[in-house]
Design a protein around this motif. Structure first.
Motif, PDB file in Angstrom:
ATOM      1  N   SER A 118       0.900  -1.271   0.117  1.00 48.36           N
ATOM      2  CA  SER A 118       0.096   0.075  -0.032  1.00 48.36           C
ATOM      3  C   SER A 118       1.034   0.935  -0.043  1.00 48.36           C
ATOM      4  O   SER A 118       0.601   2.144  -0.826  1.00 48.36           O
TER       5      SER A 118
ATOM      6  N   GLU B  52       2.232   1.688  -3.413  1.00 46.32           N
ATOM      7  CA  GLU B  52       1.331   2.211  -4.391  1.00 46.32           C
ATOM      8  C   GLU B  52       1.200   3.610  -4.094  1.00 46.32           C
ATOM      9  O   GLU B  52       0.953   4.762  -5.026  1.00 46.32           O
ATOM     10  N   ALA B  53       1.028   4.047  -3.059  1.00 40.80           N
ATOM     11  CA  ALA B  53       0.818   5.586  -2.350  1.00 40.80           C
ATOM     12  C   ALA B  53       1.917   6.382  -2.926  1.00 40.80           C
ATOM     13  O   ALA B  53       1.803   7.530  -3.414  1.00 40.80           O
ATOM     14  N   TRP B  54       2.981   5.941  -2.663  1.00 37.92           N
ATOM     15  CA  TRP B  54       4.302   6.741  -3.160  1.00 37.92           C
ATOM     16  C   TRP B  54       4.254   6.846  -4.526  1.00 37.92           C
ATOM     17  O   TRP B  54       4.589   8.048  -5.040  1.00 37.92           O
ATOM     18  N   LEU B  55       4.025   5.779  -5.467  1.00 41.15           N
ATOM     19  CA  LEU B  55       4.071   6.046  -6.774  1.00 41.15           C
ATOM     20  C   LEU B  55       3.094   7.024  -7.266  1.00 41.15           C
ATOM     21  O   LEU B  55       3.280   7.583  -8.284  1.00 41.15           O
ATOM     22  N   THR B  56       1.831   7.045  -6.611  1.00 37.89           N
ATOM     23  CA  THR B  56       0.863   7.791  -7.155  1.00 37.89           C
ATOM     24  C   THR B  56       1.136   9.197  -6.967  1.00 37.89           C
ATOM     25  O   THR B  56       0.747   9.909  -7.562  1.00 37.89           O
ATOM     26  N   ALA B  57       1.964   9.451  -5.817  1.00 39.76           N
ATOM     27  CA  ALA B  57       2.271  11.025  -5.286  1.00 39.76           C
ATOM     28  C   ALA B  57       3.367  11.497  -6.148  1.00 39.76           C
ATOM     29  O   ALA B  57       3.580  12.570  -6.214  1.00 39.76           O
TER      30      ALA B  57
ATOM     31  N   ARG C 220       5.035  13.564 -12.853  1.00 41.03           N
ATOM     32  CA  ARG C 220       5.370  12.892 -14.106  1.00 41.03           C
ATOM     33  C   ARG C 220       6.982  12.818 -14.436  1.00 41.03           C
ATOM     34  O   ARG C 220       7.509  11.627 -14.670  1.00 41.03           O
TER      35      ARG C 220
ATOM     36  N   LEU D  67       8.569  10.094 -12.107  1.00 38.32           N
ATOM     37  CA  LEU D  67       8.121   8.812 -12.537  1.00 38.32           C
ATOM     38  C   LEU D  67       9.028   8.414 -13.931  1.00 38.32           C
ATOM     39  O   LEU D  67       9.494   7.315 -13.741  1.00 38.32           O
TER      40      LEU D  67
END
Length: 560
Positions: free
Chosen positions: A108, A111-116, A119, A122
């Motif tokens: 979790s 996932e939260a880190w990647l979402t934050a 662009r 990433l």
């Protein structure tokens, strides 16, 4: 309490593995390392002569399951390494819920880190991973080429994925490198399916055919003992079929390509089935293929590939009589072809003709020592179905006269018992086996079938009478196992003699065998009331073999 935390127990592991693998798994408890708990599974490495990776589910509605990359595990078996990991999990059961919760929290959090991430962040992360992971870079390059409709680049990336040379350190792909190569081939299959989904099925057809060509040329230089490359190549073939179904290529050209695959010199790693393409080929494609198959058959009447091609085409056309005629041109001396004809006729609802062909096979092969057992089973099953038990006995008796094996004896016994005539049949069968034993018939591969048959009947008394001078060690051990209570002194002598013979061999299998023999000897001493004598004997044996630490460990585990 352990089951509550992990969803399975020792009994589940024993049921999955079987008694033998479960027992062997007990010896690997100290060889488990790197246990990592995920949300629904655990992974670990088990060390032995080699190191194997294991993944074990933590159980659910369908119970636990396991995967291991050892040869036995690759065949779909729940191996001793899975048992060792499962038992290790049970030992640590109380910590599992906390570790599973921690795994969910990590996932979790990731996932939260990647979402934050922005662009640019990433992109930076992806570039970092691409720089470190060559395989990831190739996969993404292929996706990028496909997205840009750059078919030339897609082809280049595709060929790079299925090129075995990066994995061929010594001119061929070794067993250990086959899974890595197979993963890339599977990625190529995925890319082909993506092309079809994106509306470029025609291009996917062409690329799939080139990929199949390269795989066929490379496969002979790959150690694919576990079949992982073959599975990935089959996925490429499925992608080709899917693309053909969408693109609808010229049926005659497709027919020529398929014929070339069957008759070509390259290894058909994809194992294409012509019948899968029947709907895509249509009448014109099938006609073209039939013409090519007939020409190939004329050029090479005895060729396996040519025969296979014609068989599949005739089968696709649904002409049962033509298929029977084709099979009948080359009848197998062991009866396999007679059986295929019978099965085809029965599937067409022509049961009487099917039985006639099967009976012909029995007659044609009557003098053969090796006959396809499925043909005999087929005839016997049909006789039994229509209430002809005496005929079943007759078939089984005739085969027993030729084969003289334990399996043939067992089948005769089953048939004769159903027909209520086993007593008379047994007398005649044992007389024949007794004569064989006197002539040392079949002794090259072990003791006589006579002893095996008596043991299989559970007739230990008769087996004792026949065993002297005839039985081999395996049979003597079976006889002792059957006679611990009725003949404890004689059985004990057998066990002790076999233990003496097992002192020299080493290794887990030999040590487990010694332990089983000692357990039998202990039972005999108990029946004789001489437990103290066994204790003295066992102490002496342990002192004699004390340097074999693994043997001592196994004896301890069995309470010896």
């Amino acid at each position: 309490m352990a089951r509550k935390f992990v969803g399975f127990g020792e009994d589940d592991l024993r049921a999955l593995a079987g008694a033998r693998s479960f027992g062997r798994g007990l010896g690997y408890l100290d060889a488990v390392s790197g246990l990592e708990v995920g949300d629904g599974s655990v992974t670990a490495v088990v060390h032995g002569t080699e190191s194997y990776e294991v993944e074990l589910t933590l159980g659910g509605d369908d119970g636990p399951s396991g995967w291991c990359d050892c040869p036995y595990g690759q065949e779909g078996n729940f191996c001793k390494h899975c048992v060792a990991v499962g038992l290790t999990v049970l030992r640590r059961a109380e910590t599992i819920p906390h570790q599973r919760a921690a795994a969910r929290a990590r996932a979790s959090g990731l996932e939260a880190w990647l979402t934050a991430l922005s662009r640019d962040e990433l992109l930076s992360l992806v570039r970092e991973q691409i720089a470190e992971d060559r395989r990831l870079r190739r996969r993404l390059e292929l996706r990028a080429s496909a997205a840009c409709s750059d078919l030339g680049a897609v082809r280049d990336r595709m060929i790079a994925l299925i090129d075995p040379r990066p994995f061929a350190r010594y001119g061929y792909v070794e067993y250990a490198d086959a899974p890595g190569y197979a993963q890339q081939v599977a990625e190529a299959a995925g890319a082909l399916r993506a092309l079809t989904a994106d509306g470029r099925a025609a291009q996917a057809v062409a690329l799939a055919e080139e990929a199949i060509r390269v795989l066929g040329e490379a496969y002979e230089e790959i150690d694919d003992s576990d079949g992982v490359v073959g599975q990935a190549a089959a996925a490429v073939a499925e992608a080709h079929l899917e693309a053909c179904g969408t693109a609808r290529p010229d049926p005659e050209r497709l027919a020529d390509w398929l014929v070339g695959q069957v008759l070509g010199d390259s290894h058909d790693v994809t194992d294409l089935d012509l019948l899968d393409y029947a709907e895509v080929l249509g009448p014109s494609g099938l006609a073209r293929m039939r013409q090519s198959a007939a020409e190939a058959r004329r050029r090479s009447p005895s060729g396996w590939a040519e025969r296979y091609l014609m068989e599949r085409l005739v089968k696709a056309e649904g002409d049962v009589d033509a298929l029977v005629a084709l099979y009948a041109q080359d009848l197998d001396p062991a009866g396999a072809t007679h059986l295929r004809i019978a099965e085809e006729l029965e599937s067409a609802g022509r049961a009487d003709e099917a039985l006639t062909w099967a009976e012909r096979g029995i007659r044609d092969c009557a003098a053969e020592v090796y006959i396809d057992g499925r043909l005999v089973d087929y005839v016997c099953a049909r006789y039994a179905k229509v209430g002809r038990p005496a005929d079943v006995v007759g078939v089984r008796r005739d085969r027993f006269r030729i084969e003289r094996s334990l399996a043939a004896y067992q089948q005769l016994r089953s048939a004769a018992q159903a027909a209520h005539c086993w007593e008379a049949e047994r007398v005649a069968a044992l007389a024949a086996l007794r004569e064989d034993a006197r002539r040392e018939y079949g002794r090259r591969y072990g003791g006589p079938v006579l002893i095996d048959s008596l043991l299989d009947d559970g007739d230990a008394e008769a087996a004792w009478q026949e065993a002297v001078g005839l039985a081999d060690d395996r049979q003597w051990e079976q006889l002792a196992d059957l006679s611990r209570e009725t003949r404890p002194a004689e059985a004990l002598a057998v066990y002790l003699r076999l233990v003496e013979r097992m002192k020299e061999p080493t290794g887990d299998r030999a040590y487990e065998h010694v332990a089983r023999l000692l357990l039998g000897a202990r039972d005999c001493h108990r029946a004789l009331g001489t437990q103290e004598a066994f204790a003295v004997y066992l102490a002496g044996l342990r002192a004699e073999l004390k340097r074999r630490r693994k043997l001592m460990s196994i004896l301890d585990r069995y309470g010896l």
